[in-house]
Design an enzyme around this catalytic site. Structure first.
Site, PDB file in Angstrom:
ATOM      1  N   GLU A 294     -53.822 -17.637  -5.174  1.00 57.85           N
ATOM      2  CA  GLU A 294     -52.659 -16.935  -4.616  1.00 57.85           C
ATOM      3  C   GLU A 294     -52.723 -15.519  -5.160  1.00 57.85           C
ATOM      4  OE1 GLU A 294     -51.023 -18.111  -2.216  1.00 57.85           O
ATOM      5  OE2 GLU A 294     -51.910 -20.099  -2.394  1.00 57.85           O
ATOM      6  N   CYS A 328     -44.991 -11.040  -6.932  1.00 52.90           N
ATOM      7  CA  CYS A 328     -45.904 -10.948  -5.794  1.00 52.90           C
ATOM      8  C   CYS A 328     -45.107 -10.904  -4.502  1.00 52.90           C
ATOM      9  CB  CYS A 328     -46.848 -12.123  -5.795  1.00 52.90           C
ATOM     10  SG  CYS A 328     -45.968 -13.655  -6.019  1.00 52.90           S
TER      11      CYS A 328
END
Ligand code: NAD
Length: 549
Positions: A294, A328
């Protein structure tokens, strides 16, 4: 003697978030633990095969909001340590893989219970100190999300194991959920303790053993996580934590023939580098390594003219500036109709200017410092770039102060160029760039938003008009793996909004869901036949009466 039973992992609920208001006893005990850790200058060893290792030298960890404060000395490992960590994982594998699922799950449930109780203050305080999180940001991450990962994964793994093949009357078919053949390399980023809690343990739950390399900035809290795992009953060698030069560690680990998987969260660049290294060595591995990563994001908020402006403004402030924009999922580009932006700009600027920022030990602050000097320099350079550009102007913030800690003021930049650099590149700091788009050009703006950045992690649309919501959902179908309607693009909750994105944002294996756990198992199918055939010939081969002898 062993006895059988089909055990069912209890259905979890999300850990309630503590609020820590003045006068709350939890606030007092957390502040106490924070003060202790502030003065402790903790020794942070590696943990390999259950033993502490001092490494061959020491690194210094500083609190981002008090850069002169040394909060710990961590072990700098050498090649022998990294090799030992791999060997220790391989050695522990046999017994751990043979441990029944319900026993592995029990360790994770006990870990969750320890973190919800006696370990909560330590893990929260270490996160506040090491990563400069406010008490609320630490609580939702290091306590609640970590606990949720462990409880929900234990439950989802149990559900996964119940998936079995179909049968006819002649045989019994079974899926056996084997761990991968080798060890898993878990590499976590600085910004979420819960990711350090999840990356090694999701594979471990499925029977794998792990070499764990946390981000250096998180070594204080990662060390405490390792102690917590031991107390929860995780056997030595199942998770081996190493520290030192990331590239030296990677060099040893990624070229090992028994590397069976990588569980990574961090920047796109580092993940792509790892993937390339695996590609170069692909003929050397015993099995194809599973690559789960990720990575970065350039997360958007698109407002339609029917949007609720107050809700939009709140989402932008929280989505862009909580934890200094170092999520993020943080909102870092926004598309707002020109007329709406004109109305809301000055209120929004006032709100942002008033945001209290400073030492996270002072609970009145909404923001702390960015993680280190490198991040500070990057953010200040981006702000400077905007200041010098004819296509942009700073609407709020735009300054920094690194005299005590790495403080970057929350900054809002307005641009007239939808392809402005700050609309495209991930900065990972408290900087929101807004493109006020021509009124009435919603659909064109959605297409613009879709093609502007290489990422596809999170995004949000704000609208009251149902047709606008539908159009945005359709046009932006591949622009975000987590898509929000009338909500900020941050704050995914385990079990409720499984997290991850595609494009340059990762393999989208949805942390905290059964989809992620699938990656850590390599099933074997067994067919057990009740009455095996005893003649190789088939009935069609029998002679018909008209056949000549
Ligand atoms: P980073 O890529 O600098 O570091 C991540 C990890 O990789 C750290 O443990 C680091 O030490 C290690 N690393 C660095 N160089 C390496 C190398 N050559 N070989 C092996 N490992 C190496 O990222 P960061 O600054 O810690 O975190 C911020 C990034 O993480 C941002 O890009 C953010 O978007 C991303 N992130 C993504 C998600 C998500 O779920 N998509 C979640 C959190 C953070």
């Amino acid at each position: 003697m062993t006895a059988d039973g089909h055990f069912e992992v209890p259905r979890p609920t999300n850990e309630p978030v503590r609020q820590y208001p003045p006068g709350d006893p939890h606030r007092k005990s957390l502040k106490g633990r924070l003060a202790e850790l502030t003065d402790a200058r903790t020794e942070i060893p590696m943990t390999i095969g259950g033993e502490h290792r001092a490494g061959n030298g020491k690194g210094d960890l500083r609190a981002p909001h008090r850069k002169e404060l040394s909060i710990g000395r961590y072990a700098v490992g050498v090649v022998k340590d990294f090799d030992d960590a791999i060997n220790s994982a391989l050695k522990a594998r046999r017994t751990w893989a043979a441990t029944a699922y319900h026993e592995r799950a029990a360790v994770m449930l006990r870990a969750a219970s320890l973190l919800a109780g006696p370990w909560r203050d330590t893990i929260n305080a270490a996160t506040m100190l090491g990563q400069s999180k406010t008490v609320h940001q630490a609580e939702i991450d290091s306590a609640c999300e970590s606990i949720d990962f462990w409880r929900f994964n234990a439950y989802f793994g149990d559900q996964l194991l119940r998936q079995q093949p179909y049968n006819d009357a002649t045989a019994w078919n079974r899926f056996e959920y084997r761990p991968l053949e080798g060890f898993v390399f878990a590499v976590s980023p600085f910004n979420f303790t819960s990711i350090a809690a999840n990356l090694p343990t999701a594979p471990v739950l499925m029977g794998n053993t792990v070499v764990f390399k946390p981000a250096t900035q998180t070594l204080l809290v990662s060390h405490f996580l390792m102690e917590l795992f031991a107390e929860a009953g995780l056997p030595p060698g199942v998770i081996n934590m190493v520290s030192g030069s990331p590239s030296e560690i990677s060099e040893r680990v990624l070229r090992h023939p028994e590397l069976a998987g990588i569980h990574f969260t961090g920047s796109t660049e580092v993940f792509q580098h790892m993937w390339k290294t695996v590609g170069e060595n692909i003929d050397k591995y015993r099995t194809y390594p599973r690559l789960v990563g990720e990575t970065g994001g350039k997360d958007f908020v698109v407002a339609h003219e029917s949007a609720d402006v107050t809700a939009l403004r709140t989402a932008l402030v929280r989505g862009a500036f909580e934890y200094q924009g170092q999520k993020c999922s943080a909102a870092s580009r926004a598309y707002v109709p020109q007329a709406m932006w004109k109305d809301m700009r000055s209120d929004m600027a006032d709100l942002v200017e008033a945001i209290p920022q400073g030492d996270v030990a002072d609970f009145r602050n909404f923001m702390g410092a960015v993680i280190d000097g490198k991040a500070y320099a990057k953010h200040m350079a981006a702000i400077d770039y905007a200041k010098k550009s004819d296509a942009a102007k700073v609407v709020a913030g735009g300054s920094g102060d690194d005299s005590v800690g790495w403080f970057v003021r929350p900054t809002v930049i307005e641009t007239s160029d939808p392809d402005f650099k700050l609309m495209k590149e991930e900065l990972f700091g408290p900087i929101l760039t807004v493109y006020p788009y021509p009124d009435g050009k919603f659909e064109e703006t959605l297409e613009l938003c879709d093609r502007t950045s290489p990422y596809g992690l999170t995004g949000a649309v704000f609208a009251r008009d149902r047709a606008a919501i539908r159009t945005a959902s359709e046009t932006l179908i591949n622009a975000a793996g987590n898509f929000y309607i009338n909500d900020k693009p941050t704050g995914a909750v385990v079990g409720q909004q499984p997290f991850g994105g595609a494009r340059a944002s990762g393999t989208n294996d949805k942390a905290g869901s059964f989809l992620n756990l699938i990656r850590w198992t390599s099933p074997r199918v067994i067919k057990e036949t009740y009455g095996p055939p005893t003649d190789h010939r088939y009935p069609f081969m029998d002679a018909e009466p008209t056949d000549r002898p």
